[in-house]
Each structure stands twice: as C-alpha cells, then as structure tokens.
Scaffold this motif. Structure first.
Motif, PDB file in Angstrom:
ATOM      1  N   GLY A 268      -6.511   6.342 -14.752  1.00 48.24           N
ATOM      2  CA  GLY A 268      -5.667   7.516 -14.632  1.00 48.24           C
ATOM      3  C   GLY A 268      -5.377   7.917 -13.206  1.00 48.24           C
ATOM      4  O   GLY A 268      -5.525   9.078 -12.835  1.00 48.24           O
ATOM      5  N   THR A 269      -4.895   6.988 -12.381  1.00 47.78           N
ATOM      6  CA  THR A 269      -4.852   7.199 -10.934  1.00 47.78           C
ATOM      7  C   THR A 269      -3.445   7.268 -10.369  1.00 47.78           C
ATOM      8  O   THR A 269      -2.448   6.961 -11.024  1.00 47.78           O
ATOM      9  CB  THR A 269      -5.579   6.048 -10.225  1.00 47.78           C
ATOM     10  N   ALA A 275       2.305   1.872  -9.754  1.00 44.56           N
ATOM     11  CA  ALA A 275       2.607   0.625 -10.453  1.00 44.56           C
ATOM     12  C   ALA A 275       3.664   0.842 -11.538  1.00 44.56           C
ATOM     13  O   ALA A 275       4.560   0.010 -11.733  1.00 44.56           O
ATOM     14  CB  ALA A 275       1.332   0.037 -11.049  1.00 44.56           C
ATOM     15  N   ARG A 276       3.564   1.958 -12.244  1.00 45.69           N
ATOM     16  CA  ARG A 276       4.556   2.259 -13.284  1.00 45.69           C
ATOM     17  C   ARG A 276       5.949   2.415 -12.685  1.00 45.69           C
ATOM     18  O   ARG A 276       6.930   1.844 -13.185  1.00 45.69           O
ATOM     19  CB  ARG A 276       4.170   3.530 -14.036  1.00 45.69           C
ATOM     20  N   LEU A 278       7.081   1.299  -9.761  1.00 43.84           N
ATOM     21  CA  LEU A 278       7.573   0.068  -9.148  1.00 43.84           C
ATOM     22  C   LEU A 278       7.899  -1.000 -10.182  1.00 43.84           C
ATOM     23  O   LEU A 278       8.799  -1.819  -9.972  1.00 43.84           O
ATOM     24  CB  LEU A 278       6.551  -0.459  -8.146  1.00 43.84           C
ATOM     25  N   HIS A 279       7.176  -0.988 -11.294  1.00 43.11           N
ATOM     26  CA  HIS A 279       7.482  -1.930 -12.359  1.00 43.11           C
ATOM     27  C   HIS A 279       8.929  -1.755 -12.832  1.00 43.11           C
ATOM     28  O   HIS A 279       9.652  -2.729 -13.065  1.00 43.11           O
ATOM     29  CB  HIS A 279       6.519  -1.733 -13.532  1.00 43.11           C
ATOM     30  N   GLU A 280       9.364  -0.505 -12.951  1.00 43.33           N
ATOM     31  CA  GLU A 280      10.734  -0.243 -13.379  1.00 43.33           C
ATOM     32  C   GLU A 280      11.746  -0.749 -12.361  1.00 43.33           C
ATOM     33  O   GLU A 280      12.799  -1.267 -12.733  1.00 43.33           O
ATOM     34  CB  GLU A 280      10.928   1.268 -13.586  1.00 43.33           C
ATOM     35  N   ARG A 281      11.427  -0.608 -11.083  1.00 43.04           N
ATOM     36  CA  ARG A 281      12.357  -1.009 -10.032  1.00 43.04           C
ATOM     37  C   ARG A 281      12.357  -2.509  -9.774  1.00 43.04           C
ATOM     38  O   ARG A 281      13.406  -3.097  -9.478  1.00 43.04           O
ATOM     39  CB  ARG A 281      11.993  -0.304  -8.702  1.00 43.04           C
ATOM     40  N   LEU A 282      11.193  -3.118  -9.848  1.00 38.58           N
ATOM     41  CA  LEU A 282      11.035  -4.489  -9.365  1.00 38.58           C
ATOM     42  C   LEU A 282      10.899  -5.519 -10.477  1.00 38.58           C
ATOM     43  O   LEU A 282      10.691  -6.700 -10.200  1.00 38.58           O
ATOM     44  CB  LEU A 282       9.810  -4.573  -8.440  1.00 38.58           C
ATOM     45  N   TRP A 283      10.985  -5.084 -11.726  1.00 36.26           N
ATOM     46  CA  TRP A 283      10.867  -6.014 -12.844  1.00 36.26           C
ATOM     47  C   TRP A 283      11.871  -7.159 -12.674  1.00 36.26           C
ATOM     48  O   TRP A 283      13.031  -6.975 -12.421  1.00 36.26           O
ATOM     49  CB  TRP A 283      11.122  -5.284 -14.161  1.00 36.26           C
ATOM     50  N   ALA A 288       4.108 -11.933  -9.667  1.00 37.75           N
ATOM     51  CA  ALA A 288       2.775 -11.668 -10.230  1.00 37.75           C
ATOM     52  C   ALA A 288       2.705 -10.191 -10.588  1.00 37.75           C
ATOM     53  O   ALA A 288       3.468  -9.373 -10.061  1.00 37.75           O
ATOM     54  CB  ALA A 288       1.685 -12.028  -9.221  1.00 37.75           C
ATOM     55  N   PRO A 289       1.784  -9.816 -11.483  1.00 39.81           N
ATOM     56  CA  PRO A 289       1.599  -8.388 -11.797  1.00 39.81           C
ATOM     57  C   PRO A 289       1.173  -7.612 -10.546  1.00 39.81           C
ATOM     58  O   PRO A 289       0.573  -8.167  -9.618  1.00 39.81           O
ATOM     59  CB  PRO A 289       0.470  -8.404 -12.841  1.00 39.81           C
ATOM     60  N   ILE A 290       1.488  -6.323 -10.527  1.00 40.47           N
ATOM     61  CA  ILE A 290       1.067  -5.463  -9.420  1.00 40.47           C
ATOM     62  C   ILE A 290      -0.450  -5.349  -9.419  1.00 40.47           C
ATOM     63  O   ILE A 290      -1.074  -5.079 -10.451  1.00 40.47           O
ATOM     64  CB  ILE A 290       1.723  -4.083  -9.531  1.00 40.47           C
ATOM     65  N   THR A 291      -1.052  -5.573  -8.265  1.00 37.44           N
ATOM     66  CA  THR A 291      -2.502  -5.555  -8.115  1.00 37.44           C
ATOM     67  C   THR A 291      -2.979  -4.141  -7.801  1.00 37.44           C
ATOM     68  O   THR A 291      -2.397  -3.454  -6.954  1.00 37.44           O
ATOM     69  CB  THR A 291      -2.937  -6.492  -6.972  1.00 37.44           C
ATOM     70  N   HIS A 292      -4.040  -3.709  -8.465  1.00 39.99           N
ATOM     71  CA  HIS A 292      -4.599  -2.379  -8.218  1.00 39.99           C
ATOM     72  C   HIS A 292      -6.005  -2.527  -7.637  1.00 39.99           C
ATOM     73  O   HIS A 292      -6.872  -3.166  -8.236  1.00 39.99           O
ATOM     74  CB  HIS A 292      -4.651  -1.578  -9.523  1.00 39.99           C
ATOM     75  N   ILE A 293      -6.218  -1.931  -6.461  1.00 42.45           N
ATOM     76  CA  ILE A 293      -7.497  -1.996  -5.768  1.00 42.45           C
ATOM     77  C   ILE A 293      -8.071  -0.588  -5.707  1.00 42.45           C
ATOM     78  O   ILE A 293      -7.437   0.322  -5.166  1.00 42.45           O
ATOM     79  CB  ILE A 293      -7.317  -2.555  -4.342  1.00 42.45           C
TER      80      ILE A 293
END
Length: 323
Positions: A268-269, A275-276, A278-283, A288-293
């Motif tokens: 919940g960050t 990521a949500r 950018l997924h819409e913009r960059l799909w 590769a999937p967006i990496t979360h650190i």
C-alpha cells in the motif's frame, strides 16, 4: 550548505517575507532551536510568531490548522514523523477536509514538517517512514525534501496552493550537502518540481525515488555506471502526492525499464501508486515489469547492523536494477 542549514535559512526567509506565518512545535524556540536545529534563531528574530508547545501532536496540528483556517499561515514541526500518527485525525478529518466541506473553496495554508526515517540508531518508535499513510488523502499534499530542491520555493508553493501539506525531511539527509550541477559522472537538473540526474550516455533504465533516498540512489547509480557499465537516470519529485509526471514525460518515454525505490515497507505504498500511474502511460514500451524496491516488512531495530538490514541500502537498489 547542508540540507539542515538550507531548511533553516528557508524558514527565516519565509517568516521574514510574510508576517502572517507562525511556527509551532516542541522545543522549537531558542536557545534549543528544535531537535535537529532547523528552527534555530527563529524565535529570537520573530518573537511570539514562534511558539514552543506542550507535548501534544494533535494539539499542535490542530492549532496550526486553526490559524490557517482563520487567515494566517502556519508551519508545524513534529519532532519525529512517527508521532504524526497522533495528529492523523487533525490532518485528515480537519485540515484536509476544511478545504472543501463548507460549500466553497477554503484555503488552509498549513505545512507540517516531519523529520523522518532510520539509519541513526533511534529504534522502532523514532525511525519509521510513514509517507504511504498520507498518500491519497483528498485535500492533503505530500512533499519530501531532497538536496536538489529549494525549500523556500517549495514552502511558498504550498502556501500559494492553499492546500495543507505534510513535508517529510529525512534525518540523515540533514547532514548532507545541497547539490547542483553534477558530480562528474552525472548532471543534475531541476525542472518543475522534479530533479533529473542523468549520465552522459543514453540510458534505458529510469529510477524514481523520493528525496530521502537520494544519497543511496546516487551511490547505487555510481556503482552501476562504474562497476556494471549500466547507465540509469534518477528522477526525484519534490511532491509525492498528487504526483504529476508531465515535466519528466520525455525521460519516461525513453525508458525501457523503470524502477521505483522508497523507504518504508512494501504494501500500500507511494511506489505502488507510481507503478500504477506509469503502467497506464508506458504500457507497451517497457521490456520488463516495473521494479519496486522497499524496506523489509519489519520494525526498525536500534542496533546498527540490524537496522541496516531493515532499511533500503545502495546495494539493494543496485541489485534490483542489475537483475
């Protein structure tokens, strides 16, 4: 100039230029000048406009919001961001909602400063990064200080918006220098609230990170470039929410891999929200999937060697990008 000194100077400038600004917090008056000395010298210059308060985070934020609602402007310091939880009701149910619940737009020029984060051995109750708990609250903006951004300009921007804001300041960042120009390997540019840190060569990797992570992100980028021959562009927003990526749309459009790093635990960050968006913009463009650190799902220990395992380190960022 260190970030702490820059923040102090910015507050002096803010109060000098606007006599409606009040500053409240625990031990903010001289000679103490705040737990991290960010308010040093303010009470000597501005007298009753600077008030050291009792130990009541809810009360401090409530008074600050009341001043803002009545036509003044308020900067509130909560000594450790962990205790913003005690002011959550005043922030969410009073300050944020007051902008829109009276049948007309009402300005609430309030800034709540929150020294945040670990890596200083302060233990479980004084080391958390709670930014994610304020993401998505209607009427509440979320900012985070970085060594690239002019705090005086950000404070002025927040007040001009009429929207209350929480302003996170990483405690380790206080000791770091303000940055501009470049570091020999990367160039630094600030555009419309975003810091853009680029290597000279083209890059298909882009890392987004809040201001408190910049020292670790820069260390990771240097190692990636020198040791792994991977160039990565770093994007640092001053405002985490609402997030507007339009000023860096060109950088994101050229990306083939995107990574998001943040302090705090994973669920919940802010990073998930990024990521949500950018997924819409960059799909269709990303390879590769967006990496979360993020930090492990754990409280922050006091012992240095254990604390290091429970906070994001440069090696964590480097490993994620190099995978």
């Amino acid at each position: 100039m260190r970030v702490a000194e820059h923040l102090n100077r910015s507050l002096h400038l803010l109060m000098e230029n606007d006599p409606s600004v009040h500053l409240l917090g625990e031990d903010v008056s001289d000679p103490y000048g705040g737990a991290f000395k960010i308010t040093k010298g303010l009470s000597d210059r501005f007298g009753p406009r600077v008030m050291s308060t009792p130990l009541s985070e809810g009360g401090i934020v409530g008074v600050g919001a009341g001043l803002a609602l009545a036509g003044d402007r308020a900067v509130v310091e909560i000594m450790f961001s962990d205790f913003a939880t005690l002011a959550f009701d005043q922030l969410v149910n009073f300050a944020a909602k007051s902008t829109a619940m009276y049948g007309r737009r009402v300005d609430v020029p309030l800034i709540v400063r929150l020294p945040t984060g670990g890596r200083r051995g302060y233990g479980p109750t004084h080391s958390q990064s709670l930014q994610k708990h304020f993401i998505g609250v209607p009427g509440l903006s979320v900012y985070e200080m970085s060594p690239f951004h002019d705090a005086a300009r950000l404070f002025t921007e927040i007040f001009a918006s009429g929207t209350p804001a929480v302003f996170f300041e990483d405690k380790v960042l206080y000791t770091k220098p303000m940055l501009s120009g470049g570091d020999g390997l990367h160039t630094f540019e600030v555009r419309d609230g975003w810091a853009v840190i680029r290597a000279e060569q083209d890059t298909e990797d882009v890392l987004l990170a809040p201001g408190g992570l910049t020292d670790r992100a820069l260390a990771a980028l240097r190692d990636l470039l020198v040791e792994d021959e991977i160039a990565c562009t770093l994007l640092v927003p001053a405002r985490l929410h609402p997030l507007d990526v339009t000023p860096v749309a060109d950088v994101l459009a050229a990306a083939r891999r995107v990574h998001v790093a943040e302090d705090g635990t994973a669920s919940g960050t802010w990073g998930a929200e990024v990521a949500r968006l950018l997924h819409e913009r960059l799909w269709g463009r990303l390879t590769a999937p967006i990496t979360h650190i993020s930090a492990p799902d754990s409280i922050i220990p006091t012992a240095a060697h254990l604390e290091a395992r429970c906070t994001v380190q440069p090696a964590d960022i480097r490993r994620a990008i190099n995978t």
